[in-house]
Design an enzyme around this catalytic site. Structure first.
Site, PDB file in Angstrom:
ATOM      1  CE1 TYR A   1      -3.645   2.600   0.742  1.00  0.00           C
ATOM      2  CE2 TYR A   1      -2.083   3.448   2.346  1.00  0.00           C
ATOM      3  CZ  TYR A   1      -3.234   3.593   1.594  1.00  0.00           C
ATOM      4  OH  TYR A   1      -3.976   4.744   1.704  1.00  0.00           O
TER       5      TYR A   1
ATOM      6  CG  HIS B   1      -2.497  13.588  -0.176  1.00  0.00           C
ATOM      7  ND1 HIS B   1      -2.403  12.981  -1.402  1.00  0.00           N
ATOM      8  CD2 HIS B   1      -3.222  12.741   0.606  1.00  0.00           C
ATOM      9  CE1 HIS B   1      -3.035  11.823  -1.371  1.00  0.00           C
ATOM     10  NE2 HIS B   1      -3.536  11.654  -0.165  1.00  0.00           N
TER      11      HIS B   1
ATOM     12  CG  ASN C   1      -0.566   7.177   6.285  1.00  0.00           C
ATOM     13  OD1 ASN C   1      -1.621   7.754   6.098  1.00  0.00           O
ATOM     14  ND2 ASN C   1      -0.429   5.874   6.163  1.00  0.00           N
TER      15      ASN C   1
ATOM     16  CE1 TYR D   1     -22.341  25.646  47.469  1.00  0.00           C
ATOM     17  CE2 TYR D   1     -22.993  24.885  45.277  1.00  0.00           C
ATOM     18  CZ  TYR D   1     -23.190  24.908  46.649  1.00  0.00           C
ATOM     19  OH  TYR D   1     -24.224  24.200  47.192  1.00  0.00           O
TER      20      TYR D   1
ATOM     21  NE  ARG E   1     -19.312  26.679  50.976  1.00  0.00           N
ATOM     22  CZ  ARG E   1     -20.471  26.015  50.814  1.00  0.00           C
ATOM     23  NH1 ARG E   1     -20.562  24.755  51.178  1.00  0.00           N
ATOM     24  NH2 ARG E   1     -21.525  26.624  50.315  1.00  0.00           N
TER      25      ARG E   1
ATOM     26  CG  PHE F   1      -3.568   6.004   9.669  1.00  0.00           C
ATOM     27  CD1 PHE F   1      -4.932   6.062   9.810  1.00  0.00           C
ATOM     28  CD2 PHE F   1      -3.039   5.158   8.706  1.00  0.00           C
ATOM     29  CE1 PHE F   1      -5.778   5.302   9.021  1.00  0.00           C
ATOM     30  CE2 PHE F   1      -3.878   4.394   7.898  1.00  0.00           C
ATOM     31  CZ  PHE F   1      -5.256   4.467   8.063  1.00  0.00           C
TER      32      PHE F   1
ATOM     33  CD  GLU G   1      -9.011   7.662   3.877  1.00  0.00           C
ATOM     34  OE1 GLU G   1      -9.244   8.848   4.190  1.00  0.00           O
ATOM     35  OE2 GLU G   1      -7.989   7.301   3.268  1.00  0.00           O
TER      36      GLU G   1
END
Length: 504
Positions: free
Chosen positions: A56, A86, A198, A281, A284, A330, A415
């Protein structure tokens, strides 16, 4: 052994503290064991490619295009194509410290020896870090599925001598910066391009920087709370060790102990200003509130430290067995979830800071001048600081909406579940900045409160705050100076203030 301003990059991964140091300028030294691990993995990948068919991203396309196979001799072209195609991010660029952190975190993964990457790739990443050549990386483009492929592709693009970088205080073409430092662009082969992009290292980098800042901010808020307790004359009984020994909450115990230490010699607490037997609060219950946030931050750090020691790549090259195993390390799910969890922490911190500001500025609650003005009426004093804190708190509630619950499948449904951790990362960067601003406003009001109170012997951190802000406090008297300037001065001393908590 590393020098004081050096971080060693070895095959065992790295830590949050190392990432932070490199992000802000520390030099990186690549260890011999990392070089050997990468060389072994690189050679194993060559053997696998020769003997065992398609791999791959080396002899196939990527994403849904993995179904298309190529000859291994096309590897160089495929790797450069992957990087260029990319590099599709848009938007404002990430801050330089974020990019440096991500580059170092990715180099740490590659140095572990499970990626089959040419060691020269990591050597160039290290050289770019050490010579402060920082790739221009747009913020938008990652869905946190196959890691942060678009942002990391912009890093790889700069390594090819393409795209832009920040260098010498300017944005310049990458090739100009590389040649200025006598560095040559990398020649990608094998699966080098895919190995760079990746993984979830931008998410991890943002998480590392954020948790480091959040720990400081929580510690600073503990000290702010102690000083607030002094100004309003709050009771210290809620911080008594016997109350916290009966509950199993490490953060709560640590915060209560810090508050006891900060206030143990206080001459201002426990003053009876009204008939109440208990304080609000926000004072405290500070050990319960801030202690819980502290526990979240420490757990967050533990998760990111473990990610920084993990091989997040695909496929993984098991050199001893000459295997390439495809999996999903990944994927950014765990990081995305914790980034979202941390955004809740930011919302709570800003909520608490706003409530503390209200107690100081509202004369009914503080018994001080209205809005801490020297002459209420003609002067507004610090009235608008609560507006500021309210605005910030409101935005942090919006930013607390989780990104990790979203899912838009990509790559032709190959994906089909993404983490959306990149969006969670963008949110947390803004949310942490918002917390910093809210705590700065609170600190400025605390300093002015002490000044109006005329306290001669406040707790130790208050003395330092009053000394460091003395000039600015004089200048804001009678509304003579923009509070914007005063806020910037208060912001500068938050890290020093945090050290008084003894939590760091």
């Amino acid at each position: 052994m590393a020098e004081a301003n050096e971080v060693i990059l070895g095959e065992g991964g790295t830590t949050v503290d190392d990432v932070v140091r490199v992000a802000y300028g520390a030099k990186v030294v690549l260890s011999d064991d990392a070089l050997q691990a990468m060389e072994k993995s690189f050679n194993a990948l060559r053997k696998i490619a020769e003997d065992k068919g398609p791999i791959y991203g080396l002899s196939t396309g990527v994403g849904d295009l993995a179904k298309i196979k190529f000859s291994a001799d096309m590897a160089h072209t495929i790797q450069e194509n992957i990087v260029r195609s990319h590099s599709a991010g848009l938007g404002e660029p990430y801050a330089e410290e974020v990019v440096r952190a991500a580059m170092f975190a990715r180099a740490a993964v590659l140095a572990m020896g499970y990626s089959g990457v040419n060691p020269d790739v990591v050597k160039l990443m290290v050289e770019m870090l050490n010579r402060d050549i920082v790739p221009y990386v747009p913020k938008y483009g990652s869905v946190g599925a196959s890691g942060d492929i678009a942002p990391l592709a912009h890093v790889a693009l700069a390594m090819l001598g393409e795209g832009d970088v920040f260098y010498g205080g300017r944005q310049v073409p990458a090739i100009v910066a590389l040649r200025s430092e006598l560095l040559e662009p990398i020649k990608l082969d094998g699966r080098d391009g895919l190995a760079i992009i990746n993984g979830p290292q931008f998410m991890i980098a943002i998480a590392a920087l954020s948790v480091h800042k959040l720990e400081m901010l929580i510690a600073a808020e503990v000290v702010n709370t102690a000083m607030l307790a002094e100004i309003v004359g709050a009771r210290t009984t809620p911080f008594d060790e016997r109350i916290h020994n009966v509950i199993e909450n490490d953060g709560q115990k640590a915060v209560a102990k810090s508050l006891r230490t900060l206030l143990e010699e206080s001459e201002l607490t426990c003053r009876k200003r009204d008939g109440r037997v208990q304080d609000a609060y926000s004072i405290r219950c500070a050990p319960q509130i801030l202690g819980s946030l502290w526990d979240v931050a420490k757990s967050f750090r533990k998760v990111i430290d473990s990610e920084l020691k993990s091989a997040s790549d695909n496929p993984l090259i098991i050199a001893d067995e000459a295997l390439a195993l495809s999996g999903g390390n990944f994927h950014g799910e765990r990081i995305a979830l914790w980034l979202d969890f941390a955004s809740l922490l930011c919302a709570e911190l800003t909520n608490l800071a706003e409530r503390h500001l209200n107690r100081l500025l509202n004369p009914v609650l503080s018994s001080l001048n209205d809005f801490l003005a020297d002459q209420p009426g003609p002067e507004s004093g610090l009235m608008i600081l609560q507006y500021l804190a309210a605005d910030i708190a409101s935005e942090n509630k919006v930013l607390a909406h989780p990104s990790s619950v979203d899912n838009i499948p990509v790559s032709a449904d190959q994906e089909d579940h993404a983490s959306y951790g990149a969006a969670a990362g963008r949110k947390i960067l803004q949310a942490v900045d918002n917390v910093t601003n809210a705590l700065s406003a609170e600190l400025l009001a605390i300093a002015k409160g002490y000044r109006l109170l005329g306290a001669e012997n406040p707790c130790k951190p208050a003395k330092e705050v009053l000394e460091k802000l003395k000039r600015i406090l004089e200048r804001i008297e009678h509304d003579k100076l923009s509070l914007h300037i005063a806020l910037k001065e208060a912001k500068k001393i938050l890290p020093d203030l945090a050290k008084f908590s003894e939590l760091l």
